[in-house]
Design an enzyme around this catalytic site. Structure first.
Site, PDB file in Angstrom:
ATOM      1  N   LYS A 143       0.825  -1.166   0.091  1.00 15.86           N
ATOM      2  CA  LYS A 143      -0.079   0.068  -0.109  1.00 15.86           C
ATOM      3  C   LYS A 143       0.870   1.344  -0.034  1.00 15.86           C
ATOM      4  O   LYS A 143       2.033   1.414   0.466  1.00 15.86           O
ATOM      5  CB  LYS A 143      -0.910   0.021   1.013  1.00 15.86           C
ATOM      6  CG  LYS A 143      -0.249   0.135   2.629  1.00 15.86           C
ATOM      7  CD  LYS A 143       0.126   1.485   3.028  1.00 15.86           C
ATOM      8  CE  LYS A 143       0.897   1.403   4.501  1.00 15.86           C
ATOM      9  NZ  LYS A 143       1.575   2.653   4.697  1.00 15.86           N
TER      10      LYS A 143
ATOM     11  N   ASP B  98      -1.858  -1.633  10.061  1.00 19.80           N
ATOM     12  CA  ASP B  98      -1.986  -1.826   8.519  1.00 19.80           C
ATOM     13  C   ASP B  98      -2.733  -3.216   7.944  1.00 19.80           C
ATOM     14  O   ASP B  98      -3.023  -3.480   6.774  1.00 19.80           O
ATOM     15  CB  ASP B  98      -0.814  -1.630   7.734  1.00 19.80           C
ATOM     16  CG  ASP B  98      -0.400  -0.024   8.091  1.00 19.80           C
ATOM     17  OD1 ASP B  98      -1.047   0.739   8.184  1.00 19.80           O
ATOM     18  OD2 ASP B  98       0.782   0.132   7.919  1.00 19.80           O
TER      19      ASP B  98
ATOM     20  N   SER C 141       2.690  -6.470   7.405  1.00 20.58           N
ATOM     21  CA  SER C 141       1.131  -6.437   7.426  1.00 20.58           C
ATOM     22  C   SER C 141       0.507  -7.218   6.300  1.00 20.58           C
ATOM     23  O   SER C 141      -0.302  -7.943   6.609  1.00 20.58           O
ATOM     24  CB  SER C 141       0.675  -5.067   7.658  1.00 20.58           C
ATOM     25  OG  SER C 141       1.389  -4.233   8.614  1.00 20.58           O
ATOM     26  N   ALA C 142       0.928  -7.068   5.041  1.00 24.24           N
ATOM     27  CA  ALA C 142       0.748  -7.760   3.912  1.00 24.24           C
ATOM     28  C   ALA C 142       0.686  -9.282   4.521  1.00 24.24           C
ATOM     29  O   ALA C 142      -0.274 -10.224   4.023  1.00 24.24           O
ATOM     30  CB  ALA C 142       1.125  -7.134   2.734  1.00 24.24           C
TER      31      ALA C 142
ATOM     32  N   VAL D 109      11.104  -4.208   2.156  1.00 23.05           N
ATOM     33  CA  VAL D 109      11.219  -4.616   3.773  1.00 23.05           C
ATOM     34  C   VAL D 109      11.090  -3.136   4.809  1.00 23.05           C
ATOM     35  O   VAL D 109      12.145  -2.678   4.214  1.00 23.05           O
ATOM     36  CB  VAL D 109      11.985  -5.536   4.175  1.00 23.05           C
ATOM     37  CG1 VAL D 109      12.171  -5.744   5.794  1.00 23.05           C
ATOM     38  CG2 VAL D 109      11.729  -6.954   3.464  1.00 23.05           C
TER      39      VAL D 109
ATOM     40  N   ALA E 288       3.629  -1.575   4.035  1.00 19.36           N
ATOM     41  CA  ALA E 288       3.036  -2.390   4.934  1.00 19.36           C
ATOM     42  C   ALA E 288       3.295  -3.913   4.485  1.00 19.36           C
ATOM     43  O   ALA E 288       2.376  -4.660   4.523  1.00 19.36           O
ATOM     44  CB  ALA E 288       1.591  -2.244   4.894  1.00 19.36           C
ATOM     45  N   GLY E 289       4.646  -4.216   3.909  1.00 17.31           N
ATOM     46  CA  GLY E 289       4.971  -5.458   3.556  1.00 17.31           C
ATOM     47  C   GLY E 289       4.834  -6.441   4.603  1.00 17.31           C
ATOM     48  O   GLY E 289       4.178  -7.670   4.495  1.00 17.31           O
TER      49      GLY E 289
HETATM   50  O1  C5P Z   1       0.589  -1.166  14.774  1.00 17.54           O
HETATM   51  P1  C5P Z   1       1.827  -1.335  14.200  1.00 17.54           P
HETATM   52  O2  C5P Z   1       2.460  -2.484  15.236  1.00 17.54           O
HETATM   53  O3  C5P Z   1       2.047  -1.613  12.876  1.00 17.54           O
HETATM   54  O4  C5P Z   1       2.438  -0.030  14.910  1.00 17.54           O
HETATM   55  C1  C5P Z   1       4.166   0.246  14.706  1.00 17.54           C
HETATM   56  C2  C5P Z   1       4.345   1.203  15.578  1.00 17.54           C
HETATM   57  O5  C5P Z   1       3.957   2.309  14.858  1.00 17.54           O
HETATM   58  C3  C5P Z   1       3.425   1.335  16.893  1.00 17.54           C
HETATM   59  O6  C5P Z   1       4.293   0.632  17.979  1.00 17.54           O
HETATM   60  C4  C5P Z   1       3.727   2.765  17.052  1.00 17.54           C
HETATM   61  O7  C5P Z   1       5.089   3.274  17.795  1.00 17.54           O
HETATM   62  C5  C5P Z   1       3.610   3.577  16.019  1.00 17.54           C
HETATM   63  N1  C5P Z   1       2.051   3.694  15.427  1.00 17.54           N
HETATM   64  C6  C5P Z   1       1.556   4.925  15.939  1.00 17.54           C
HETATM   65  N2  C5P Z   1       0.266   5.358  15.516  1.00 17.54           N
HETATM   66  C7  C5P Z   1      -0.237   4.407  14.856  1.00 17.54           C
HETATM   67  C8  C5P Z   1       0.252   3.371  14.012  1.00 17.54           C
HETATM   68  C9  C5P Z   1       1.556   2.906  14.536  1.00 17.54           C
HETATM   69  O8  C5P Z   1       2.078   5.645  16.830  1.00 17.54           O
HETATM   70  N3  C5P Z   1      -1.611   5.074  14.398  1.00 17.54           N
END
Ligand code: C5P
Length: 311
Positions: free
Chosen positions: A15, A145, A112-113, A104, A109-110
């Site tokens: 994405k 994501d 996450s994908a 990577v 969002a690799g």
């Molecule tokens: O949700 P995910 O694990 O992909 O997020 C990775 C990091 O990105 C989180 O630990 C946070 O530090 C940051 N993040 C954030 N706000 C979001 C999404 C991600 O601060 N809406």
């Protein structure tokens, strides 16, 4: 598809964020956001295969796979473990085989994908009784994501990115993606954004639930690439550029080579250039390819579907 399948393959797209506005960090450590996700035609493939024992493991190959950890921290493994805990049986082992094309730690969002693909592949492999809502809820637990990687297309995202509403689009958009030689840590880019707020350099999104600009949504509905380009925005762009200043140059060169706009994808460092035509995209690609700070250039189009069963 039924309980006799021993091997299931799922294809899943990367994405870009056409728009990303962020509020200040909340008590949960996350930033409430308002975004427009757009799935583009760079695909990873995840094959889920039954194992005779109860082990869940992963092997990643393909471009940049040396940067991926094939252990329990891999998002695809976490997805398979969570799915089994909530909907499967404890003795069902699975081997995941990931072919990576999505950069990577590139802001596309690799990981996450791959998690989204693993959720779909393992639920089909196990013939589990999971609804799309079940998969969405599991996806949201794995990462911000992941729900969009299941959905695909173009969608508005709120909350952490898990509250999704599909957006009507017309036509196909041409993208050139400039990959950097090293990835960027998403938490680090978010911390840089927090520091920018503290220094008064940026205004965070004022209130939760802020909608992306109407002009952007109208341009998407009308297939108007110039209108889309005009209203694209990424709150993390400056933060990513402060960490990797050479990204500014990449963005500038791509625009001068004929892109309608260049933007950092998500938390970066991939630079995404929207072009008016395939010819323009080829020209932009040719120019970006020779930049020393660009590791690789890919062309893609969007929107494309989310995680899909291939075989
Ligand atoms: O949700 P995910 O694990 O992909 O997020 C990775 C990091 O990105 C989180 O630990 C946070 O530090 C940051 N993040 C954030 N706000 C979001 C999404 C991600 O601060 N809406």
């Amino acid at each position: 598809m039924g309980p006799v399948d021993t091997r299931v393959k799922v294809r899943v797209a990367a994405k870009v964020n056409l728009y990303l506005r962020l509020a200040t960090r909340g008590d949960d450590g996350y930033h409430e956001l308002s975004t427009v996700f757009h799935a583009v035609s760079l695909f990873d493939e995840v094959v889920a295969e039954r194992r005779a024992d109860d082990v869940i493991d992963v092997h990643t190959h393909g471009g940049q796979s040396d940067r991926v950890r094939d252990d329990a921290t891999n998002l695809a493994v976490r997805a398979a473990v969570l799915l089994r805990a909530e909907h499967g049986q404890a003795d069902q082992g699975v081997h995941l085989d990931i072919t990576k094309t999505i950069p990577v730690a590139g802001g596309m969002a690799g990981g996450s994908a791959d998690a989204a693909a693993a959720l779909l592949a393992c639920s089909v492999l196990g013939d589990l009784d999971t609804t799309p809502d079940d998969l969405h809820d599991l996806a949201a637990k794995i990462g911000s994501d992941v729900p969009f990687a299941l959905l695909g297309g173009t969608a508005i995202g709120h909350g952490r990115g898990e509250q999704l509403v599909p957006v009507l689009t017309r036509g196909s958009y041409q993208w050139v993606l400039a990959l950097a030689p090293r990835g960027l840590s998403t938490p680090q880019v978010f911390r840089q954004f927090d520091e920018q707020i503290a220094r008064g350099e940026v205004e965070p999104m004022p209130q939760s639930g802020t909608e992306p600009p109407r002009e952007l949504l109208n341009a998407l509905a009308g297939g108007d690439a110039e209108g889309v380009a005009e209203h694209m925005h990424n709150d993390l762009q400056e933060a990513a550029c402060q960490i990797c200043p050479e990204l500014r140059k990449t963005l500038e060169v791509g625009k001068r080579a004929g892109a309608l706009v260049g933007i950092i994808s998500g938390s970066g460092p991939t630079c995404a250039f929207l072009c008016a035509s395939q010819t323009d995209a080829r020209n932009v690609e040719a120019v970006l390819k020779i930049l020393p700070q660009v590791h690789e250039v890919r062309r893609a189009s969007g929107p494309v579907p989310g995680a899909q069963l291939v075989s």
